[in-house]
Design a protein around this motif. Structure first.
Motif, short mmCIF file in Angstrom:
data_model
loop_
_atom_site.label_atom_id
_atom_site.label_comp_id
_atom_site.label_asym_id
_atom_site.label_seq_id
_atom_site.Cartn_x
_atom_site.Cartn_y
_atom_site.Cartn_z
N PHE A 157 0.80 -1.22 0.00
CA PHE A 157 0.00 0.00 0.00
C PHE A 157 0.83 1.27 0.00
CE2 PHE A 157 -2.51 -3.34 2.02
CZ PHE A 157 -3.66 -3.30 1.24
N ASN A 158 2.16 1.15 -0.13
CA ASN A 158 3.04 2.31 -0.11
C ASN A 158 2.81 3.13 1.17
OD1 ASN A 158 5.02 4.09 -1.06
ND2 ASN A 158 3.55 5.34 -2.18
N ALA A 159 2.76 2.42 2.29
CA ALA A 159 2.45 3.07 3.57
C ALA A 159 3.39 2.54 4.66
CB ALA A 159 1.00 2.81 3.95
N PRO A 160 4.66 2.95 4.64
CA PRO A 160 5.62 2.41 5.61
C PRO A 160 5.30 2.76 7.06
CG PRO A 160 6.56 4.26 4.38
CD PRO A 160 5.27 3.90 3.71
N ILE A 161 4.83 3.96 7.32
CA ILE A 161 4.52 4.36 8.70
C ILE A 161 3.32 3.56 9.22
CG2 ILE A 161 3.84 6.27 10.19
CD1 ILE A 161 5.35 8.14 8.36
N ALA A 162 2.29 3.46 8.39
CA ALA A 162 1.12 2.68 8.80
C ALA A 162 1.49 1.22 9.03
CB ALA A 162 0.04 2.78 7.72
N GLY A 163 2.38 0.68 8.20
CA GLY A 163 2.83 -0.70 8.37
C GLY A 163 3.53 -0.92 9.70
N VAL A 164 4.37 0.03 10.09
CA VAL A 164 5.11 -0.07 11.35
C VAL A 164 4.15 -0.09 12.53
CG1 VAL A 164 6.67 1.14 12.90
CG2 VAL A 164 7.24 0.93 10.48
N PHE A 165 3.26 0.88 12.59
CA PHE A 165 2.37 0.98 13.75
C PHE A 165 1.34 -0.14 13.78
CE2 PHE A 165 4.05 5.31 13.72
CZ PHE A 165 4.36 5.46 15.07
N PHE A 166 0.90 -0.58 12.62
CA PHE A 166 -0.02 -1.71 12.58
C PHE A 166 0.65 -2.96 13.13
CE2 PHE A 166 -1.73 -5.46 10.45
CZ PHE A 166 -3.09 -5.33 10.71
N ALA A 167 1.88 -3.21 12.71
CA ALA A 167 2.60 -4.40 13.16
C ALA A 167 2.88 -4.35 14.66
CB ALA A 167 3.90 -4.55 12.38
N LEU A 168 3.33 -3.21 15.15
CA LEU A 168 3.68 -3.09 16.56
C LEU A 168 2.46 -3.17 17.45
CD1 LEU A 168 6.41 -0.30 16.37
CD2 LEU A 168 6.77 -2.72 16.86
N GLU A 169 1.39 -2.54 17.05
CA GLU A 169 0.20 -2.49 17.90
C GLU A 169 -0.62 -3.76 17.85
OE1 GLU A 169 -3.79 0.30 18.38
OE2 GLU A 169 -1.92 1.17 17.65
N VAL A 170 -0.78 -4.34 16.66
CA VAL A 170 -1.67 -5.48 16.49
C VAL A 170 -0.96 -6.81 16.66
CG1 VAL A 170 -3.24 -6.64 14.88
CG2 VAL A 170 -3.19 -4.15 14.98
N VAL A 171 0.27 -6.91 16.16
CA VAL A 171 0.98 -8.20 16.14
C VAL A 171 1.98 -8.33 17.28
CG1 VAL A 171 2.43 -9.73 14.76
CG2 VAL A 171 0.66 -8.37 13.65
N VAL A 172 2.94 -7.40 17.36
CA VAL A 172 3.98 -7.49 18.39
C VAL A 172 3.40 -7.19 19.77
CG1 VAL A 172 6.24 -6.65 19.12
CG2 VAL A 172 5.73 -6.89 16.69
N GLY A 173 2.58 -6.17 19.86
CA GLY A 173 1.91 -5.86 21.12
C GLY A 173 2.63 -4.90 22.01
N HIS A 174 3.74 -4.31 21.57
CA HIS A 174 4.44 -3.31 22.38
C HIS A 174 5.31 -2.45 21.46
CE1 HIS A 174 8.29 -5.46 22.01
NE2 HIS A 174 7.60 -6.58 22.26
N TYR A 175 5.83 -1.35 22.03
CA TYR A 175 6.64 -0.41 21.26
C TYR A 175 8.08 -0.34 21.79
CZ TYR A 175 2.34 1.33 19.14
OH TYR A 175 1.15 1.44 18.45
N ALA A 176 8.54 -1.41 22.38
CA ALA A 176 9.91 -1.42 22.91
C ALA A 176 10.91 -1.21 21.79
CB ALA A 176 10.18 -2.74 23.62
N LEU A 177 12.03 -0.56 22.09
CA LEU A 177 13.01 -0.20 21.08
C LEU A 177 13.60 -1.43 20.39
CD1 LEU A 177 14.52 2.12 19.72
CD2 LEU A 177 16.27 1.94 21.50
N ASN A 178 13.77 -2.53 21.15
CA ASN A 178 14.37 -3.72 20.55
C ASN A 178 13.49 -4.34 19.47
OD1 ASN A 178 12.40 -4.61 22.27
ND2 ASN A 178 13.62 -6.23 23.19
N ALA A 179 12.20 -4.01 19.47
CA ALA A 179 11.30 -4.46 18.40
C ALA A 179 11.01 -3.33 17.41
CB ALA A 179 9.99 -4.98 18.99
N PHE A 180 10.97 -2.11 17.90
CA PHE A 180 10.61 -0.96 17.06
C PHE A 180 11.61 -0.77 15.92
CE2 PHE A 180 10.47 3.51 15.92
CZ PHE A 180 9.10 3.75 15.80
N ALA A 181 12.89 -0.79 16.25
CA ALA A 181 13.92 -0.53 15.23
C ALA A 181 13.91 -1.56 14.10
CB ALA A 181 15.29 -0.46 15.89
N PRO A 182 13.91 -2.88 14.39
CA PRO A 182 13.87 -3.86 13.29
C PRO A 182 12.61 -3.74 12.43
CG PRO A 182 14.50 -4.93 15.33
CD PRO A 182 14.05 -3.56 15.69
N VAL A 183 11.46 -3.48 13.04
CA VAL A 183 10.23 -3.35 12.28
C VAL A 183 10.30 -2.15 11.33
CG1 VAL A 183 7.75 -2.85 12.46
CG2 VAL A 183 8.79 -4.54 13.96
#
Length: 219
Positions: A180-206
């Motif tokens: 969808f050409n939406a990198p920011i939306a992809g990041v927040f969707f993955a962190l919020e819905v799938v990973v479940g947190h915004y810790a730096l050790n997951a945020f940076a790789p995503v």
């Protein structure tokens, strides 16, 4: 002296290679390339089915379809539904398609494990369905496909639960970003819905995976 400096440098490189965050950095780029490439293939597969069935590839489906005869529309949509039903019945475990809910369940209950076969067949079924005119979108199938590919990589590398879930987020973010050409939306969707947190050790790789998929898609 020079030999001592070289030895110390090699030791530092060795510690870096064994460092978890460095491994995640490399894997996030790899996942970004794999999932981003497969998201593009999925989109092209939908276009191919649409071309075969309706004779056009534009997204202006309503205006183009209105120029076709009624029997043509009936034949393509009915035939597409029949093919999707048969594929779902005989190729998908449990006889049902999979999507975002299954990715969330895999992250929460199975440590990010999704069978590769499920993801490949689910993507193929969705491509036929959307290409034949079903009133559904690309988001669910492409998210499931990206998650499946990242899960496959994590399983082959025998990664632990935490790293597997992070890679799952990388695959999901990349798929959304590339499709969808939406990198920011992809990041927040993955962190919020799938990973479940915004810790730096997951945020940076995503973020790295999402950007990699976006660059590949735009290129």
């Amino acid at each position: 002296m020079a030999r001592h400096e070289i030895t110390r440098f090699l030791r530092r490189i060795g510690r870096l290679v064994r460092h978890e965050q460095f491994i995640l950095f490399i894997l996030s780029v790899v996942i970004g390339l794999i999932a981003g490439g497969c998201a593009i293939v999925f989109r092209e597969a939908i276009t191919a089915v649409q071309q075969v069935g309706f004779g056009f590839t534009t997204e202006r489906v309503h205006s183009m379809a209105s120029q076709l005869s009624w029997w043509h529309l009936l034949l393509v949509t009915t035939g597409g539904g029949l093919v999707v039903g048969l594929m779902t019945r005989f190729l998908m475990p449990g006889g049902r398609p999979e999507g975002v809910a299954d990715v969330v369940a895999a992250s929460a209950l199975r440590g990010g494990r999704i069978p590769l076969r499920n993801g490949i067949w689910a993507a193929a079924i969705s491509a036929v369905s959307i290409g034949a005119g079903a009133s559904t979108g690309r988001e669910g199938p492409v998210v499931h496909l990206g998650a499946t590919l990242s899960s496959f990589v994590a399983e082959k590398l025998h990664l632990g639960r935490a790293l597997s879930r992070t890679l799952l987020g990388c695959g999901v973010a990349t798929a959304v970003a590339a499709s969808f050409n939406a990198p920011i939306a992809g990041v927040f969707f993955a962190l919020e819905v799938v990973v479940g947190h915004y810790a730096l050790n997951a945020f940076a790789p995503v973020v790295i995976a999402s950007v990699t998929g976006t660059v590949l898609s735009r290129a």
